[in-house]
Enzyme design. Sequence first.
Site, PDB file in Angstrom:
ATOM      1  N   ALA A  69       0.865  -1.177   0.000  1.00  0.00           N
ATOM      2  CA  ALA A  69       0.000   0.000   0.000  1.00  0.00           C
ATOM      3  C   ALA A  69       0.898   1.221   0.000  1.00  0.00           C
ATOM      4  O   ALA A  69       2.039   1.166   0.458  1.00  0.00           O
ATOM      5  CB  ALA A  69      -0.876  -0.020   1.243  1.00  0.00           C
ATOM      6  N   GLY A 114       0.665  -5.080   0.945  1.00  0.00           N
ATOM      7  CA  GLY A 114      -0.496  -5.167   0.064  1.00  0.00           C
ATOM      8  C   GLY A 114      -0.183  -5.828  -1.274  1.00  0.00           C
ATOM      9  O   GLY A 114      -1.079  -6.389  -1.918  1.00  0.00           O
ATOM     10  N   GLU A 117      -0.402  -9.402  -0.618  1.00  0.00           N
ATOM     11  CA  GLU A 117      -1.828  -9.705  -0.425  1.00  0.00           C
ATOM     12  C   GLU A 117      -2.571  -9.750  -1.764  1.00  0.00           C
ATOM     13  O   GLU A 117      -3.481 -10.556  -1.956  1.00  0.00           O
ATOM     14  CB  GLU A 117      -2.447  -8.665   0.515  1.00  0.00           C
ATOM     15  CG  GLU A 117      -1.861  -8.751   1.920  1.00  0.00           C
ATOM     16  CD  GLU A 117      -2.384  -7.678   2.852  1.00  0.00           C
ATOM     17  OE1 GLU A 117      -2.023  -6.496   2.653  1.00  0.00           O
ATOM     18  OE2 GLU A 117      -3.167  -8.004   3.760  1.00  0.00           O
ATOM     19  N   GLU A 137       4.296  -5.123   7.510  1.00  0.00           N
ATOM     20  CA  GLU A 137       3.381  -4.221   8.229  1.00  0.00           C
ATOM     21  C   GLU A 137       3.704  -4.028   9.704  1.00  0.00           C
ATOM     22  O   GLU A 137       3.642  -2.904  10.213  1.00  0.00           O
ATOM     23  CB  GLU A 137       1.924  -4.707   8.080  1.00  0.00           C
ATOM     24  CG  GLU A 137       1.328  -4.412   6.710  1.00  0.00           C
ATOM     25  CD  GLU A 137       1.509  -5.546   5.716  1.00  0.00           C
ATOM     26  OE1 GLU A 137       2.387  -6.396   5.942  1.00  0.00           O
ATOM     27  OE2 GLU A 137       0.772  -5.581   4.718  1.00  0.00           O
TER      28      GLU A 137
HETATM   29  C1  HXC Z   1       4.944   4.479  -1.149  1.00  0.00           C
HETATM   30  C2  HXC Z   1       6.846   3.585  -2.015  1.00  0.00           C
HETATM   31  C3  HXC Z   1       6.526   2.311  -1.500  1.00  0.00           C
HETATM   32  C4  HXC Z   1       5.313   2.196  -0.764  1.00  0.00           C
HETATM   33  C5  HXC Z   1       8.402   2.160  -2.520  1.00  0.00           C
HETATM   34  N1  HXC Z   1       8.019   3.430  -2.651  1.00  0.00           N
HETATM   35  N2  HXC Z   1       7.504   1.440  -1.825  1.00  0.00           N
HETATM   36  N3  HXC Z   1       6.069   4.653  -1.840  1.00  0.00           N
HETATM   37  N4  HXC Z   1       4.549   3.302  -0.622  1.00  0.00           N
HETATM   38  N5  HXC Z   1       4.883   1.028  -0.252  1.00  0.00           N
HETATM   39  C6  HXC Z   1       8.721   4.525  -3.338  1.00  0.00           C
HETATM   40  C7  HXC Z   1       9.895   5.041  -2.545  1.00  0.00           C
HETATM   41  O1  HXC Z   1       9.479   5.965  -1.568  1.00  0.00           O
HETATM   42  C8  HXC Z   1      10.714   5.697  -3.646  1.00  0.00           C
HETATM   43  O2  HXC Z   1      10.106   6.924  -3.974  1.00  0.00           O
HETATM   44  C9  HXC Z   1      10.494   4.755  -4.827  1.00  0.00           C
HETATM   45  O3  HXC Z   1       9.276   4.046  -4.550  1.00  0.00           O
HETATM   46  C10 HXC Z   1      11.602   3.735  -4.981  1.00  0.00           C
HETATM   47  O4  HXC Z   1      11.765   3.025  -3.778  1.00  0.00           O
HETATM   48  P1  HXC Z   1      13.132   2.914  -2.982  1.00  0.00           P
HETATM   49  O5  HXC Z   1      12.800   2.653  -1.565  1.00  0.00           O
HETATM   50  O6  HXC Z   1      14.013   4.086  -3.276  1.00  0.00           O
HETATM   51  O7  HXC Z   1      13.759   1.624  -3.665  1.00  0.00           O
HETATM   52  P2  HXC Z   1      14.766   0.565  -3.014  1.00  0.00           P
HETATM   53  O8  HXC Z   1      15.785   1.288  -2.171  1.00  0.00           O
HETATM   54  O9  HXC Z   1      15.256  -0.274  -4.122  1.00  0.00           O
HETATM   55  O10 HXC Z   1      13.872  -0.308  -2.025  1.00  0.00           O
HETATM   56  C11 HXC Z   1      12.863  -1.122  -2.522  1.00  0.00           C
HETATM   57  C12 HXC Z   1      11.927  -1.588  -1.342  1.00  0.00           C
HETATM   58  C13 HXC Z   1      11.506  -0.339  -0.533  1.00  0.00           C
HETATM   59  C14 HXC Z   1      12.720  -2.561  -0.452  1.00  0.00           C
HETATM   60  C15 HXC Z   1      10.753  -2.315  -1.963  1.00  0.00           C
HETATM   61  O11 HXC Z   1      10.965   0.628  -1.444  1.00  0.00           O
HETATM   62  C16 HXC Z   1      10.472  -0.630   0.512  1.00  0.00           C
HETATM   63  O12 HXC Z   1      10.788  -1.199   1.557  1.00  0.00           O
HETATM   64  N6  HXC Z   1       9.226  -0.196   0.287  1.00  0.00           N
HETATM   65  C17 HXC Z   1       8.164  -0.272   1.274  1.00  0.00           C
HETATM   66  C18 HXC Z   1       7.661  -1.660   1.405  1.00  0.00           C
HETATM   67  C19 HXC Z   1       6.566  -1.788   2.435  1.00  0.00           C
HETATM   68  O13 HXC Z   1       6.796  -1.514   3.640  1.00  0.00           O
HETATM   69  N7  HXC Z   1       5.358  -2.171   2.018  1.00  0.00           N
HETATM   70  C20 HXC Z   1       4.247  -2.390   2.916  1.00  0.00           C
HETATM   71  C21 HXC Z   1       3.406  -1.152   3.008  1.00  0.00           C
HETATM   72  S1  HXC Z   1       2.134  -1.378   4.225  1.00  0.00           S
HETATM   73  P3  HXC Z   1      10.993   8.257  -4.203  1.00  0.00           P
HETATM   74  O14 HXC Z   1       9.984   9.323  -4.486  1.00  0.00           O
HETATM   75  O15 HXC Z   1      11.778   8.440  -2.937  1.00  0.00           O
HETATM   76  O16 HXC Z   1      11.879   7.914  -5.382  1.00  0.00           O
HETATM   77  C22 HXC Z   1       0.928  -2.239   3.413  1.00  0.00           C
HETATM   78  C23 HXC Z   1      -0.366  -2.380   4.164  1.00  0.00           C
HETATM   79  C24 HXC Z   1      -1.452  -2.985   3.335  1.00  0.00           C
HETATM   80  O17 HXC Z   1       1.108  -2.657   2.309  1.00  0.00           O
HETATM   81  C25 HXC Z   1      -2.802  -2.906   4.033  1.00  0.00           C
HETATM   82  C26 HXC Z   1      -3.375  -1.532   4.074  1.00  0.00           C
HETATM   83  C27 HXC Z   1      -4.753  -1.482   4.690  1.00  0.00           C
END
Ligand code: HXC
Length: 259
Positions: A69, A114, A117, A137
């Site tokens: 998400a 997500g 999921e 999460e």
């Molecule tokens: C918003 C995101 C994102 C996310 C990546 N980006 N994942 N933005 N939400 N989930 C964005 C980064 O901010 C960045 O934007 C660009 O995408 C590239 O990502 P980087 O982090 O620079 O890439 P990298 O260093 O290669 O790392 C890749 C990654 C990391 C390991 C996948 O991006 C990451 O950990 N992302 C978050 C993963 C996560 O926690 N997902 C779960 C979310 S909670 P900019 O603008 O800086 O270039 C969830 C809940 C679901 O999903 C249920 C809800 C009700």
Amino acid sequence: MSQPYETIILDTDDQGIATVTINRPKKLNALNTQVLEELSDVFTTIQNDESVLAVIVTGTGDKAFVAGADIKELRALDSPSGKEKSRKGQQVFQQLEDLRKPVVAAVNGYALGGGAELAMACHLRVAGTNAVFGLPEVGLGLIPGYGGTQRLRHIIGQARALELILTTKQIKAEKAYQWGLVNRIAEEDLEEAARSLIHKILENGPIAVRYAIEAVYQSGKEAGFEKEAELFGSLCETEDFVEGTSAFLEKRKPDFKGK
Ligand code: HXC
């Protein structure tokens, strides 16, 4: 069939396989409100389009399927809006699971939160060699909220589901395959591997395939037995059943008409 979405690409080939591609590559295909709304629309379109026989879900690029998400959007949530957000995503993913056409996730990189999921809401999963699955999460002070707490335990069992959710550890394609989270690893072309799995399914009786999905997803053992028997009975009156059994007895390939 091709429609003007901003965050989704929908493409259907001449064999009736629709590919739904989440297309926010700069944000690693993270699911924001717009993506979820467009996905809901796309799933309704696919549901209503009889020419679509099967679906592939994937993400743009070679780095991420979906990185979860959109965390920027999550930051603004409070208790009621958080619950609503979770509910909305659950509904959209349920629309996908409820499609009675085979749905295969082609996981081309990170499938986190997500994104994992979303893959779980697909009926089957094919992983690229670069696929990475994880539920980050609890590390964000949250829990999976798009159906993951329920689906993951059905797919890989409670102990492994809890391990992934509680530790937030990420697993690669090979481990995901060993744990039963993915059905296949595509050694070469991911899309080709997803297509080949779908073609194998589409060789079979179309109504039978539809009913098989419905029966497997019926929850509760007693209700499941009832559903199985009801659908089995209905199939016994189809032309496909006559064709399938005749073809076996006549030692030839069946020619199913979906009737
Ligand atoms: C918003 C995101 C994102 C996310 C990546 N980006 N994942 N933005 N939400 N989930 C964005 C980064 O901010 C960045 O934007 C660009 O995408 C590239 O990502 P980087 O982090 O620079 O890439 P990298 O260093 O290669 O790392 C890749 C990654 C990391 C390991 C996948 O991006 C990451 O950990 N992302 C978050 C993963 C996560 O926690 N997902 C779960 C979310 S909670 P900019 O603008 O800086 O270039 C969830 C809940 C679901 O999903 C249920 C809800 C009700």
